[in-house]
Design a protein around this motif. Structure first.
Motif, mmCIF file in Angstrom:
data_model
loop_
_atom_site.group_PDB
_atom_site.id
_atom_site.type_symbol
_atom_site.label_atom_id
_atom_site.label_comp_id
_atom_site.label_asym_id
_atom_site.label_seq_id
_atom_site.Cartn_x
_atom_site.Cartn_y
_atom_site.Cartn_z
ATOM 1 N N VAL A 52 0.835 -1.200 0.000
ATOM 2 C CA VAL A 52 0.000 0.000 0.000
ATOM 3 C C VAL A 52 0.875 1.258 0.000
ATOM 4 O O VAL A 52 0.601 2.216 -0.736
ATOM 5 C CB VAL A 52 -0.966 -0.006 1.209
ATOM 6 N N LEU A 53 1.952 1.256 0.784
ATOM 7 C CA LEU A 53 2.860 2.400 0.807
ATOM 8 C C LEU A 53 3.518 2.622 -0.561
ATOM 9 O O LEU A 53 3.699 3.763 -0.995
ATOM 10 C CB LEU A 53 3.922 2.233 1.894
ATOM 11 N N VAL A 61 -2.157 3.045 -8.547
ATOM 12 C CA VAL A 61 -1.965 1.684 -9.055
ATOM 13 C C VAL A 61 -1.252 1.695 -10.396
ATOM 14 O O VAL A 61 -0.398 0.849 -10.664
ATOM 15 C CB VAL A 61 -3.332 0.961 -9.159
ATOM 16 N N ARG A 62 -1.560 2.659 -11.237
ATOM 17 C CA ARG A 62 -0.930 2.720 -12.561
ATOM 18 C C ARG A 62 0.590 2.844 -12.431
ATOM 19 O O ARG A 62 1.338 2.168 -13.138
ATOM 20 C CB ARG A 62 -1.501 3.877 -13.368
ATOM 21 N N GLY A 63 1.050 3.692 -11.530
ATOM 22 C CA GLY A 63 2.487 3.818 -11.300
ATOM 23 C C GLY A 63 3.082 2.556 -10.702
ATOM 24 O O GLY A 63 4.214 2.180 -11.005
ATOM 25 N N TYR A 64 2.311 1.907 -9.858
ATOM 26 C CA TYR A 64 2.767 0.680 -9.192
ATOM 27 C C TYR A 64 2.962 -0.450 -10.189
ATOM 28 O O TYR A 64 3.961 -1.168 -10.133
ATOM 29 C CB TYR A 64 1.753 0.282 -8.117
ATOM 30 N N VAL A 65 2.035 -0.625 -11.097
ATOM 31 C CA VAL A 65 2.114 -1.760 -12.026
ATOM 32 C C VAL A 65 3.066 -1.511 -13.195
ATOM 33 O O VAL A 65 3.272 -2.412 -14.012
ATOM 34 C CB VAL A 65 0.716 -2.180 -12.551
ATOM 35 N N ASN A 66 3.663 -0.328 -13.282
ATOM 36 C CA ASN A 66 4.655 -0.073 -14.327
ATOM 37 C C ASN A 66 5.943 -0.854 -14.102
ATOM 38 O O ASN A 66 6.714 -1.039 -15.030
ATOM 39 C CB ASN A 66 4.970 1.423 -14.428
ATOM 40 N N ASP A 67 6.174 -1.290 -12.887
ATOM 41 C CA ASP A 67 7.365 -2.074 -12.554
ATOM 42 C C ASP A 67 6.952 -3.538 -12.401
ATOM 43 O O ASP A 67 6.095 -3.874 -11.578
ATOM 44 C CB ASP A 67 7.984 -1.549 -11.261
ATOM 45 N N ASP A 73 5.281 -8.724 -6.773
ATOM 46 C CA ASP A 73 5.085 -8.529 -5.341
ATOM 47 C C ASP A 73 3.598 -8.465 -4.992
ATOM 48 O O ASP A 73 3.151 -9.071 -4.023
ATOM 49 C CB ASP A 73 5.794 -7.243 -4.906
ATOM 50 N N GLY A 74 2.826 -7.736 -5.787
ATOM 51 C CA GLY A 74 1.383 -7.635 -5.553
ATOM 52 C C GLY A 74 0.695 -8.986 -5.653
ATOM 53 O O GLY A 74 -0.164 -9.323 -4.835
ATOM 54 N N LEU A 75 1.078 -9.775 -6.654
ATOM 55 C CA LEU A 75 0.495 -11.116 -6.797
ATOM 56 C C LEU A 75 0.853 -12.004 -5.608
ATOM 57 O O LEU A 75 0.019 -12.787 -5.138
ATOM 58 C CB LEU A 75 0.964 -11.756 -8.106
ATOM 59 N N ILE A 76 2.078 -11.868 -5.125
ATOM 60 C CA ILE A 76 2.505 -12.663 -3.972
ATOM 61 C C ILE A 76 1.719 -12.257 -2.730
ATOM 62 O O ILE A 76 1.273 -13.113 -1.949
ATOM 63 C CB ILE A 76 4.028 -12.518 -3.751
ATOM 64 N N VAL A 77 1.525 -10.951 -2.541
ATOM 65 C CA VAL A 77 0.768 -10.473 -1.368
ATOM 66 C C VAL A 77 -0.678 -10.953 -1.439
ATOM 67 O O VAL A 77 -1.227 -11.466 -0.458
ATOM 68 C CB VAL A 77 0.844 -8.930 -1.253
ATOM 69 N N ILE A 78 -1.295 -10.826 -2.605
ATOM 70 C CA ILE A 78 -2.684 -11.285 -2.771
ATOM 71 C C ILE A 78 -2.763 -12.795 -2.561
ATOM 72 O O ILE A 78 -3.661 -13.297 -1.878
ATOM 73 C CB ILE A 78 -3.232 -10.873 -4.146
ATOM 74 N N GLY A 79 -1.798 -13.522 -3.114
ATOM 75 C CA GLY A 79 -1.755 -14.965 -2.927
ATOM 76 C C GLY A 79 -1.584 -15.346 -1.468
ATOM 77 O O GLY A 79 -2.151 -16.334 -0.997
#
Length: 108
Positions: A52-53, A61-67, A73-79
């Motif tokens: 979240v930070l 989110v758009r800036g986050y998913v550019n990397d 990392d997001g998929l791992i956290v959701i998983g």
């Protein structure tokens, strides 16, 4: 300096999470199971806060998913949260839990 401390903290949390996952088993009961579950839950909370930070720091989110590393990392956290669901105790999420070990690669 701050980035090095953040990376060290992230690696440490990921290693604690990997150790807790490695020590747990379906036939484990009692205080040991409770302790390992608490460690995994704590790690999931810390990783979620970190995600979240990052989303806030990257202005959405758009800036986050550019990397691609952030996407992983997001998929791992959701998983990680999927494996914490009560219904997951009756399902085998072993592969999904093993996928969480990839989090260590993010800091290398």
């Amino acid at each position: 300096m701050i980035q090095r401390c953040t990376n060290t903290a992230s690696i440490t949390m990921a290693l604690w999470n990997i150790i807790a996952m490695a020590m747990s088993s379906p036939d484990l009961h009692g205080p040991r199971k409770d302790a390992l579950s608490a460690i995994e839950l704590f790690c999931s909370i810390v990783f979620t806060i970190e995600m979240v930070l990052r989303v806030v720091a990257l202005e959405g989110v758009r800036g986050y998913v550019n990397d691609i590393w952030n996407v992983l990392d997001g998929l791992i956290v959701i998983g990680g949260w999927v494996t914490e669901l009560p219904v997951s105790s009756s399902l085998n999420f072993g592969a999904l839990r093993a996928f969480r070990a990839l989090r260590v690669l993010r800091t290398m």
